[in-house]
Write a protein that holds these residues in place. Sequence first.
Motif, PDB file in Angstrom:
ATOM      1  N   LEU A 169       0.870  -1.175   0.041  1.00 21.25           N
ATOM      2  CA  LEU A 169       0.094   0.054  -0.052  1.00 21.25           C
ATOM      3  C   LEU A 169       0.884   1.241  -0.021  1.00 21.25           C
ATOM      4  O   LEU A 169       0.490   2.377  -0.773  1.00 21.25           O
ATOM      5  CB  LEU A 169      -1.062   0.033   0.969  1.00 21.25           C
ATOM      6  CG  LEU A 169      -2.089  -1.180   1.148  1.00 21.25           C
ATOM      7  CD1 LEU A 169      -2.834  -1.307   2.676  1.00 21.25           C
ATOM      8  CD2 LEU A 169      -3.034  -0.844  -0.110  1.00 21.25           C
ATOM      9  N   GLU A 170       2.106   1.264   0.849  1.00 23.64           N
ATOM     10  CA  GLU A 170       3.069   2.410   0.561  1.00 23.64           C
ATOM     11  C   GLU A 170       3.329   2.528  -0.743  1.00 23.64           C
ATOM     12  O   GLU A 170       3.463   3.727  -1.239  1.00 23.64           O
ATOM     13  CB  GLU A 170       4.217   1.911   1.562  1.00 23.64           C
ATOM     14  CG  GLU A 170       3.949   1.819   3.076  1.00 23.64           C
ATOM     15  CD  GLU A 170       5.083   1.343   3.767  1.00 23.64           C
ATOM     16  OE1 GLU A 170       6.290   1.281   3.236  1.00 23.64           O
ATOM     17  OE2 GLU A 170       4.952   0.927   4.634  1.00 23.64           O
ATOM     18  N   LYS A 171       3.874   1.425  -1.328  1.00 22.38           N
ATOM     19  CA  LYS A 171       4.386   1.784  -2.812  1.00 22.38           C
ATOM     20  C   LYS A 171       3.126   2.245  -3.703  1.00 22.38           C
ATOM     21  O   LYS A 171       3.426   3.029  -4.664  1.00 22.38           O
ATOM     22  CB  LYS A 171       4.768   0.344  -3.377  1.00 22.38           C
ATOM     23  CG  LYS A 171       5.858  -0.257  -2.687  1.00 22.38           C
ATOM     24  CD  LYS A 171       6.516  -1.697  -3.148  1.00 22.38           C
ATOM     25  CE  LYS A 171       7.356  -2.208  -2.568  1.00 22.38           C
ATOM     26  NZ  LYS A 171       7.628  -3.813  -3.083  1.00 22.38           N
ATOM     27  N   GLU A 176       1.031   6.841  -6.676  1.00 21.13           N
ATOM     28  CA  GLU A 176       0.013   7.607  -7.157  1.00 21.13           C
ATOM     29  C   GLU A 176      -1.006   6.340  -7.785  1.00 21.13           C
ATOM     30  O   GLU A 176      -2.042   6.811  -8.501  1.00 21.13           O
ATOM     31  CB  GLU A 176       0.064   8.629  -8.256  1.00 21.13           C
ATOM     32  CG  GLU A 176       1.087   9.541  -7.578  1.00 21.13           C
ATOM     33  CD  GLU A 176       0.897  10.814  -8.447  1.00 21.13           C
ATOM     34  OE1 GLU A 176       0.935  10.828  -9.620  1.00 21.13           O
ATOM     35  OE2 GLU A 176       1.632  11.941  -8.002  1.00 21.13           O
ATOM     36  N   VAL A 177      -1.058   5.227  -7.271  1.00 19.92           N
ATOM     37  CA  VAL A 177      -2.084   4.234  -7.637  1.00 19.92           C
ATOM     38  C   VAL A 177      -3.119   4.232  -6.830  1.00 19.92           C
ATOM     39  O   VAL A 177      -4.216   3.914  -7.262  1.00 19.92           O
ATOM     40  CB  VAL A 177      -1.466   2.886  -7.489  1.00 19.92           C
ATOM     41  CG1 VAL A 177      -2.494   1.771  -7.904  1.00 19.92           C
ATOM     42  CG2 VAL A 177      -0.096   2.517  -8.625  1.00 19.92           C
ATOM     43  N   ILE A 178      -3.076   4.869  -5.778  1.00 24.48           N
ATOM     44  CA  ILE A 178      -4.286   4.936  -4.685  1.00 24.48           C
ATOM     45  C   ILE A 178      -4.008   6.299  -4.077  1.00 24.48           C
ATOM     46  O   ILE A 178      -2.917   7.200  -4.071  1.00 24.48           O
ATOM     47  CB  ILE A 178      -4.350   4.067  -3.591  1.00 24.48           C
ATOM     48  CG1 ILE A 178      -2.869   4.111  -2.885  1.00 24.48           C
ATOM     49  CG2 ILE A 178      -4.633   2.584  -4.020  1.00 24.48           C
ATOM     50  CD1 ILE A 178      -3.026   3.078  -1.380  1.00 24.48           C
ATOM     51  N   THR A 179      -5.236   6.742  -3.616  1.00 22.13           N
ATOM     52  CA  THR A 179      -5.229   8.238  -3.098  1.00 22.13           C
ATOM     53  C   THR A 179      -4.785   7.952  -1.312  1.00 22.13           C
ATOM     54  O   THR A 179      -5.178   6.771  -0.765  1.00 22.13           O
ATOM     55  CB  THR A 179      -6.435   8.916  -2.981  1.00 22.13           C
ATOM     56  OG1 THR A 179      -7.584   7.956  -2.705  1.00 22.13           O
ATOM     57  CG2 THR A 179      -6.806   9.208  -4.666  1.00 22.13           C
ATOM     58  N   LEU A 180      -4.580   9.018  -0.751  1.00 24.61           N
ATOM     59  CA  LEU A 180      -4.195   8.753   0.775  1.00 24.61           C
ATOM     60  C   LEU A 180      -5.376   8.567   1.646  1.00 24.61           C
ATOM     61  O   LEU A 180      -5.346   7.958   2.681  1.00 24.61           O
ATOM     62  CB  LEU A 180      -3.435  10.187   0.961  1.00 24.61           C
ATOM     63  CG  LEU A 180      -2.995  10.343   2.513  1.00 24.61           C
ATOM     64  CD1 LEU A 180      -2.226   9.180   2.952  1.00 24.61           C
ATOM     65  CD2 LEU A 180      -2.399  11.613   2.869  1.00 24.61           C
TER      66      LEU A 180
END
Length: 296
Positions: A169-171, A176-180
């Motif tokens: 999830l960090e990677k 920018e694969v997932i939002t924060l």
Amino acid sequence: FKSHKKPFIIKFNYCNYSKKCLFIGFNTTMVYIMNDTFTQLKKLGKEPLMRTESLTKDYIQMGFTLNDVNELIVIALDDDLYYYNCKDEGLLFAPCHALMALGQLKSLEAFNDVLLQFKKEYVEEDDYYRSAMSYYFSKIANDKLNELLNFYLDSSNMLYDRMLILESLEKAYEHEVITLEPFEQAMLEYLNNDDELDDGLNAMTICNLKNYTHHKHIKLIRETFYTKPVDTFFAGDLEDIEIELGLRKQRETPRLNIFDMFNVQDKQPHVNDRPKIGRNDPCPCGSSNKYKKCCL
């Protein structure tokens, strides 16, 4: 086919898009007869694995397409590639490359089966394969975000596996694969769970909140340090974090060193003050023999 060795095993795997794959084994001597997909992956070996994003192979540029997905899944999940003593290292690392290629193709078909790989004993000890799993999960994280977050939050899963998912999830966030927001909320839920007492996973989660939200959740971070075990080798102790965030200028307490953490009383290196004994000197045990022929 005749051989002086023990009876051979023949295994067939079928792929929707490809030719038949034939596996023949004589004890520990293996022969793979596969199509071009396997051949390309086999040639890559281990050197391109466990690299930073910029140094990772571009499998799409190598010619892999969605038409290769089923073949890649067969290779990525093939247990037989792990249970033999083979001098050809290329065979051992083909599943890692297959898994990473599936990640770049953003293939979701293998997701559930890849999660089940955690249950296999050899996967627990294979850093190359686990790194490839992390890479795969990071690439498809946007489509499987809820599943990955739930795995991270589920305390019934093995801690080592939860750490790998958190790393994935960090990677995914950093690329920018997932939002924060959903990632942040999951980490807050984790730290607010009083039953989460693993120092390593606590440290990883705190480090992420520090890196991605800065001092926004410093109250919760402080509370975690006060009430739960936190591995200070990972990102330092609370004072280190506060200094890094600009919340304090200097330490007020001495930093805990390795001797303190392991409760070692004698913090000085051991010094041998006995006189040096030559190989031909009488042995100090009193046997009258030379040292080299007695207690050396």
